[in-house]
Design a protein around this motif. Sequence first.
Motif, PDB file in Angstrom:
ATOM      1  N   PRO A 225       0.820  -1.213   0.000  1.00 48.77           N
ATOM      2  CA  PRO A 225       0.000   0.000   0.000  1.00 48.77           C
ATOM      3  C   PRO A 225       0.855   1.265   0.000  1.00 48.77           C
ATOM      4  O   PRO A 225       2.061   1.216   0.285  1.00 48.77           O
ATOM      5  CB  PRO A 225      -0.789  -0.105   1.317  1.00 48.77           C
ATOM      6  CG  PRO A 225      -0.763  -1.544   1.672  1.00 48.77           C
ATOM      7  CD  PRO A 225       0.544  -2.078   1.158  1.00 48.77           C
ATOM      8  N   VAL A 226       0.219   2.379  -0.297  1.00 49.81           N
ATOM      9  CA  VAL A 226       0.894   3.676  -0.314  1.00 49.81           C
ATOM     10  C   VAL A 226       1.554   3.942   1.044  1.00 49.81           C
ATOM     11  O   VAL A 226       0.972   3.659   2.090  1.00 49.81           O
ATOM     12  CB  VAL A 226      -0.131   4.801  -0.630  1.00 49.81           C
ATOM     13  CG1 VAL A 226       0.525   6.176  -0.575  1.00 49.81           C
ATOM     14  CG2 VAL A 226      -0.754   4.566  -1.994  1.00 49.81           C
ATOM     15  N   SER A 227       2.777   4.442   0.991  1.00 51.49           N
ATOM     16  CA  SER A 227       3.527   4.816   2.189  1.00 51.49           C
ATOM     17  C   SER A 227       3.934   3.647   3.072  1.00 51.49           C
ATOM     18  O   SER A 227       4.242   3.831   4.239  1.00 51.49           O
ATOM     19  CB  SER A 227       2.737   5.819   3.041  1.00 51.49           C
ATOM     20  OG  SER A 227       2.938   7.102   2.528  1.00 51.49           O
ATOM     21  N   SER A 228       3.942   2.448   2.493  1.00 51.96           N
ATOM     22  CA  SER A 228       4.399   1.312   3.292  1.00 51.96           C
ATOM     23  C   SER A 228       5.921   1.270   3.354  1.00 51.96           C
ATOM     24  O   SER A 228       6.502   0.564   4.180  1.00 51.96           O
ATOM     25  CB  SER A 228       3.830   0.003   2.727  1.00 51.96           C
ATOM     26  OG  SER A 228       4.108  -0.107   1.349  1.00 51.96           O
ATOM     27  N   GLY A 229       6.601   2.023   2.448  1.00 55.95           N
ATOM     28  CA  GLY A 229       8.064   2.079   2.500  1.00 55.95           C
ATOM     29  C   GLY A 229       8.752   1.536   1.256  1.00 55.95           C
ATOM     30  O   GLY A 229       9.966   1.323   1.262  1.00 55.95           O
ATOM     31  N   LYS A 230       8.000   1.350   0.173  1.00 55.76           N
ATOM     32  CA  LYS A 230       8.548   0.736  -1.046  1.00 55.76           C
ATOM     33  C   LYS A 230       9.720   1.529  -1.636  1.00 55.76           C
ATOM     34  O   LYS A 230      10.788   0.975  -1.869  1.00 55.76           O
ATOM     35  CB  LYS A 230       7.447   0.588  -2.113  1.00 55.76           C
ATOM     36  CG  LYS A 230       6.260  -0.239  -1.662  1.00 55.76           C
ATOM     37  CD  LYS A 230       5.176  -0.309  -2.715  1.00 55.76           C
ATOM     38  CE  LYS A 230       4.525   1.010  -3.050  1.00 55.76           C
ATOM     39  NZ  LYS A 230       3.685   1.573  -1.956  1.00 55.76           N
TER      40      LYS A 230
ATOM     41  N   THR B 132      11.555   3.824  -0.303  1.00 52.97           N
ATOM     42  CA  THR B 132      12.671   3.873   0.644  1.00 52.97           C
ATOM     43  C   THR B 132      13.453   2.558   0.599  1.00 52.97           C
ATOM     44  O   THR B 132      14.690   2.553   0.570  1.00 52.97           O
ATOM     45  CB  THR B 132      12.143   4.112   2.079  1.00 52.97           C
ATOM     46  OG1 THR B 132      11.248   5.218   2.056  1.00 52.97           O
ATOM     47  CG2 THR B 132      13.275   4.395   3.042  1.00 52.97           C
TER      48      THR B 132
ATOM     49  N   THR C 130       6.770  -3.102   8.009  1.00 54.85           N
ATOM     50  CA  THR C 130       7.543  -1.879   8.201  1.00 54.85           C
ATOM     51  C   THR C 130       6.893  -1.047   9.313  1.00 54.85           C
ATOM     52  O   THR C 130       5.821  -1.392   9.805  1.00 54.85           O
ATOM     53  CB  THR C 130       7.564  -1.052   6.904  1.00 54.85           C
ATOM     54  OG1 THR C 130       6.222  -0.707   6.549  1.00 54.85           O
ATOM     55  CG2 THR C 130       8.186  -1.841   5.759  1.00 54.85           C
TER      56      THR C 130
ATOM     57  N   ASP D  27       8.547   0.394  14.402  1.00 50.23           N
ATOM     58  CA  ASP D  27       9.082   1.301  15.429  1.00 50.23           C
ATOM     59  C   ASP D  27       8.098   2.414  15.760  1.00 50.23           C
ATOM     60  O   ASP D  27       8.345   3.212  16.669  1.00 50.23           O
ATOM     61  CB  ASP D  27      10.398   1.921  14.927  1.00 50.23           C
ATOM     62  CG  ASP D  27      10.202   2.666  13.600  1.00 50.23           C
ATOM     63  OD1 ASP D  27       9.571   2.093  12.681  1.00 50.23           O
ATOM     64  OD2 ASP D  27      10.670   3.811  13.487  1.00 50.23           O
ATOM     65  N   CYS D  28       6.995   2.495  15.027  1.00 49.74           N
ATOM     66  CA  CYS D  28       6.067   3.612  15.206  1.00 49.74           C
ATOM     67  C   CYS D  28       5.067   3.356  16.328  1.00 49.74           C
ATOM     68  O   CYS D  28       4.759   2.206  16.661  1.00 49.74           O
ATOM     69  CB  CYS D  28       5.311   3.882  13.911  1.00 49.74           C
ATOM     70  SG  CYS D  28       6.381   4.480  12.615  1.00 49.74           S
TER      71      CYS D  28
ATOM     72  N   VAL E  89      10.988  -5.494   8.709  1.00 48.10           N
ATOM     73  CA  VAL E  89      12.072  -4.834   7.973  1.00 48.10           C
ATOM     74  C   VAL E  89      11.964  -3.329   8.169  1.00 48.10           C
ATOM     75  O   VAL E  89      10.872  -2.773   8.211  1.00 48.10           O
ATOM     76  CB  VAL E  89      12.034  -5.208   6.467  1.00 48.10           C
ATOM     77  CG1 VAL E  89      10.706  -4.860   5.817  1.00 48.10           C
ATOM     78  CG2 VAL E  89      13.172  -4.520   5.707  1.00 48.10           C
ATOM     79  N   ASN E  90      13.109  -2.694   8.318  1.00 53.79           N
ATOM     80  CA  ASN E  90      13.141  -1.236   8.378  1.00 53.79           C
ATOM     81  C   ASN E  90      13.743  -0.726   7.070  1.00 53.79           C
ATOM     82  O   ASN E  90      14.947  -0.831   6.850  1.00 53.79           O
ATOM     83  CB  ASN E  90      13.972  -0.768   9.577  1.00 53.79           C
ATOM     84  CG  ASN E  90      13.959   0.749   9.694  1.00 53.79           C
ATOM     85  OD1 ASN E  90      13.593   1.455   8.739  1.00 53.79           O
ATOM     86  ND2 ASN E  90      14.346   1.252  10.842  1.00 53.79           N
ATOM     87  N   PRO E  91      12.900  -0.182   6.187  1.00 47.04           N
ATOM     88  CA  PRO E  91      13.376   0.238   4.861  1.00 47.04           C
ATOM     89  C   PRO E  91      14.450   1.313   4.915  1.00 47.04           C
ATOM     90  O   PRO E  91      15.149   1.536   3.932  1.00 47.04           O
ATOM     91  CB  PRO E  91      12.112   0.778   4.180  1.00 47.04           C
ATOM     92  CG  PRO E  91      10.978   0.177   4.918  1.00 47.04           C
ATOM     93  CD  PRO E  91      11.454   0.048   6.334  1.00 47.04           C
ATOM     94  N   MET E  92      14.595   1.977   6.056  1.00 48.28           N
ATOM     95  CA  MET E  92      15.596   3.040   6.158  1.00 48.28           C
ATOM     96  C   MET E  92      16.953   2.492   6.599  1.00 48.28           C
ATOM     97  O   MET E  92      17.935   3.223   6.627  1.00 48.28           O
ATOM     98  CB  MET E  92      15.113   4.105   7.138  1.00 48.28           C
ATOM     99  CG  MET E  92      13.866   4.804   6.621  1.00 48.28           C
ATOM    100  SD  MET E  92      13.229   6.040   7.768  1.00 48.28           S
ATOM    101  CE  MET E  92      12.783   5.043   9.146  1.00 48.28           C
TER     102      MET E  92
HETATM  103  N1  LIG Z   1       9.526   5.250  11.224  1.00 48.31           N
HETATM  104  C1  LIG Z   1       9.551   4.588  10.071  1.00 48.31           C
HETATM  105  N2  LIG Z   1       9.389   5.261   8.920  1.00 48.31           N
HETATM  106  C2  LIG Z   1       9.413   4.571   7.760  1.00 48.31           C
HETATM  107  C3  LIG Z   1       9.623   3.172   7.736  1.00 48.31           C
HETATM  108  N3  LIG Z   1       9.588   2.771   6.441  1.00 48.31           N
HETATM  109  C4  LIG Z   1       9.378   3.876   5.696  1.00 48.31           C
HETATM  110  N4  LIG Z   1       9.271   4.970   6.479  1.00 48.31           N
HETATM  111  C5  LIG Z   1       8.943   6.355   6.052  1.00 48.31           C
HETATM  112  O1  LIG Z   1       7.621   6.332   5.539  1.00 48.31           O
HETATM  113  C6  LIG Z   1       7.449   7.260   4.476  1.00 48.31           C
HETATM  114  C7  LIG Z   1       6.861   6.593   3.245  1.00 48.31           C
HETATM  115  O2  LIG Z   1       7.824   5.766   2.661  1.00 48.31           O
HETATM  116  P1  LIG Z   1       7.923   5.554   1.073  1.00 48.31           P
HETATM  117  O3  LIG Z   1       9.143   4.742   0.829  1.00 48.31           O
HETATM  118  O4  LIG Z   1       7.792   6.839   0.348  1.00 48.31           O
HETATM  119  O5  LIG Z   1       6.604   4.686   0.827  1.00 48.31           O
HETATM  120  P2  LIG Z   1       5.966   4.158  -0.546  1.00 48.31           P
HETATM  121  O6  LIG Z   1       4.762   5.016  -0.807  1.00 48.31           O
HETATM  122  O7  LIG Z   1       5.551   2.751  -0.242  1.00 48.31           O
HETATM  123  O8  LIG Z   1       6.995   4.248  -1.631  1.00 48.31           O
HETATM  124  C8  LIG Z   1       8.817   7.870   4.262  1.00 48.31           C
HETATM  125  O9  LIG Z   1       8.855   9.106   4.931  1.00 48.31           O
HETATM  126  C9  LIG Z   1       9.778   6.881   4.901  1.00 48.31           C
HETATM  127  O10 LIG Z   1      10.948   7.498   5.369  1.00 48.31           O
HETATM  128  C10 LIG Z   1       9.807   2.476   8.995  1.00 48.31           C
HETATM  129  O11 LIG Z   1       9.990   1.235   9.084  1.00 48.31           O
HETATM  130  N5  LIG Z   1       9.771   3.241  10.111  1.00 48.31           N
END
Ligand SMILES: Nc1nc2c(ncn2[C@@H]2O[C@H](COP(=O)(O)OP(=O)(O)O)[C@@H](O)[C@H]2O)c(=O)[nH]1
Length: 180
Positions: free
Chosen positions: A11-16, A18, A123, A126-127, A154-157
């Motif tokens: 889904p959107v903002s899941s961390g793809k 990153t 992902t 930690d939130c 997994v922590n994408p960062m």
């Molecule tokens: N705290 C935290 N932030 C994350 C994590 N994974 C991704 N983010 C943040 O979530 C936001 C959305 O990530 P993004 O990669 O753009 O998501 P996408 O829409 O799936 O491509 C970014 O600001 C990332 O830095 C995580 O595991 N922990």
Amino acid sequence: MKFLRVIVAGPVSSGKSTFVQTASDTGMIETERLATDATSFLKAHTTVALDFSRLILSPEMELHIYGTPGQSRFNFMWDLLIQRADAYILLVAAHRPEDFSSAQEILSYMHQRVQIPMLIGLTHTDCLNAKSVGEIIRELGYLDEEKSQNVVTVNPMNKTSVIETLMMIKSLILRKVDVT
Ligand SMILES: Nc1nc2c(ncn2[C@@H]2O[C@H](COP(=O)(O)OP(=O)(O)O)[C@@H](O)[C@H]2O)c(=O)[nH]1
Ligand SMILES: [Mg+2]
């Protein structure tokens, strides 16, 4: 040269994005963004953007990692990617239970089209208000013991975490290749 193609969905903002970017950023393994393998996709449909990175594992093997844009599962490009993929990782944000049904939709969409190795990567664990792994496994209907082994955090960062997940998926792909 062997290319292993891995799709990063979710889904959107899941961390793809990153995840894909972190994979390409590592100093341990030589990486490159936008290799020839991806340009054929990009040229065919320039309006469709996808994240891409390449991870060189050895002189004989590369991982090609494709991050899908949010709604891309509904278009032609998405299907094209799936059909050529060796494996996929579905990212699910642990702190956003309202997105679990969307994650499930993607899962069943994938499952109907391809039977390839996969992992569910949780992902945002930690939130604040992140659901536990057990809770998410239950919500996604992954209670089956064999299936639940495919759920990882997994922590994408974090480079180490991303590489670990990719090595796991690589093993799943190679194991599959070995037995068939
Ligand atoms: N705290 C935290 N932030 C994350 C994590 N994974 C991704 N983010 C943040 O979530 C936001 C959305 O990530 P993004 O990669 O753009 O998501 P996408 O829409 O799936 O491509 C970014 O600001 C990332 O830095 C995580 O595991 N922990
Ligand atoms: Mg993105």
